[in-house]
Motif scaffolding. Sequence first.
Motif, short mmCIF file in Angstrom:
data_model
loop_
_atom_site.label_atom_id
_atom_site.label_comp_id
_atom_site.label_asym_id
_atom_site.label_seq_id
_atom_site.Cartn_x
_atom_site.Cartn_y
_atom_site.Cartn_z
N CYS A 93 -25.49 -17.79 13.57
CA CYS A 93 -26.61 -18.37 13.69
C CYS A 93 -27.74 -17.59 13.63
O CYS A 93 -28.82 -18.35 13.49
N ARG A 94 -27.64 -16.32 14.12
CA ARG A 94 -29.27 -15.98 14.40
C ARG A 94 -29.31 -14.51 12.99
O ARG A 94 -29.97 -14.00 13.44
N PRO A 287 -26.56 -19.72 19.63
CA PRO A 287 -24.92 -19.85 20.31
C PRO A 287 -24.71 -20.56 21.01
O PRO A 287 -23.82 -21.26 20.97
N GLU A 288 -25.42 -20.64 22.44
CA GLU A 288 -24.80 -21.58 23.70
C GLU A 288 -25.23 -22.96 23.56
O GLU A 288 -23.98 -23.81 24.01
N LEU A 290 -24.77 -24.46 20.47
CA LEU A 290 -24.13 -24.32 19.41
C LEU A 290 -22.39 -24.89 19.93
O LEU A 290 -21.97 -25.97 19.66
N GLU A 291 -22.14 -24.55 21.02
CA GLU A 291 -21.36 -24.59 22.08
C GLU A 291 -20.90 -25.65 22.46
O GLU A 291 -20.17 -25.56 22.90
N ARG A 292 -22.38 -25.74 23.39
CA ARG A 292 -22.09 -26.16 24.14
C ARG A 292 -21.90 -28.39 23.11
O ARG A 292 -21.08 -28.80 23.60
N VAL A 293 -22.72 -28.49 21.96
CA VAL A 293 -22.70 -29.33 21.41
C VAL A 293 -21.10 -29.51 20.75
O VAL A 293 -20.22 -30.84 21.19
N TYR A 294 -20.40 -28.38 20.29
CA TYR A 294 -18.65 -28.12 19.80
C TYR A 294 -17.74 -28.61 21.08
O TYR A 294 -16.78 -29.47 20.72
N GLN A 295 -18.57 -28.26 22.32
CA GLN A 295 -17.04 -29.11 23.62
C GLN A 295 -17.08 -30.06 23.51
O GLN A 295 -16.54 -31.54 24.37
#
Length: 315
Positions: A93-94, A287-288, A290-295
Amino acid sequence: MTSRTDSGIISSGIFPHSERKGEYTDMENTYKKGLVLEGGAMRGLFTAGVLDIFLENDVRFDGMAGISAGAVFGCNLKTRQIGRAIRYNKRFCRDKRYCSFRSLIMTGDLYGVKFCYDVIPKQLDVMDTKTFAADPLKFYIGATDVATGKAVYHLCSDGGKRDMQWMRASASMPMASRPVNIGGRKLLDGGISDSIPFAFMERQGYNRNVIILTQPEGYVKKPAGAGARLMFRLGLHRYPKIAEAMIRRSDMYNEQIRQIREREEAGSILVIRPHESLGISRTERDPEELERVYQTGRQVGLERLAEIKAFLEED
């Protein structure tokens, strides 16, 4: 399948969107259990989380239609690669090769075409095209024809170059991407013309559909303001049908939501959506986040899992 368009063009695997029920229907299709995936850029990682719950619990469908992020993340259901969508998005992502304004200025594409649709799936986080081709799930990808402003659909085959072109086309946001030329057609983001392709799936004969939305209950898309309308007409002056479709998009989307709500209340479809706004940027690079939305998607998928299984198993 080969389908004839209104213009007489013969296009293999392309299904023009039509309001006339039954037209352009795949007559060979006898499947009933369908999955419909809305787009929404990085909101699509909510969808990815739900899909991974499906994979982990062997929830299967006969057909699936994906739009934009729903197409590029949805392909992992057909390859049966749990965690792939969140993995490569967090990893790259970066990375300026993945997404950057420099790429937009230099190439006309915010997301680097070669890196995203060639290097990643072939080298860095390999897409399992063998499983993709062997899996019986029928996977339709929707895009918008820039000449008409209407939706067209492609039935994927092997996850190869042509299917990847359609994934790219479906996710090519206007003014942030160049149109993708496929078979003489110039195509852009499918969400412009058919944001939630449930009606398309119904026309293909799918009569028990699960729809994954990336906006919460009660969401209403606001009309484009005067400034946005001017921006669309100036920025898309070469593609006036796309500009007009962008201006009318809120009406189209809100009408689709109204129809979905009617079907949901009647019990003919099942809708999965986040409990509240996901609050994530379309081009999020944290990334955090992205992980939040995925979870969040995984959590909602688990909450609804028994209900989904019961819905799909009904006689």
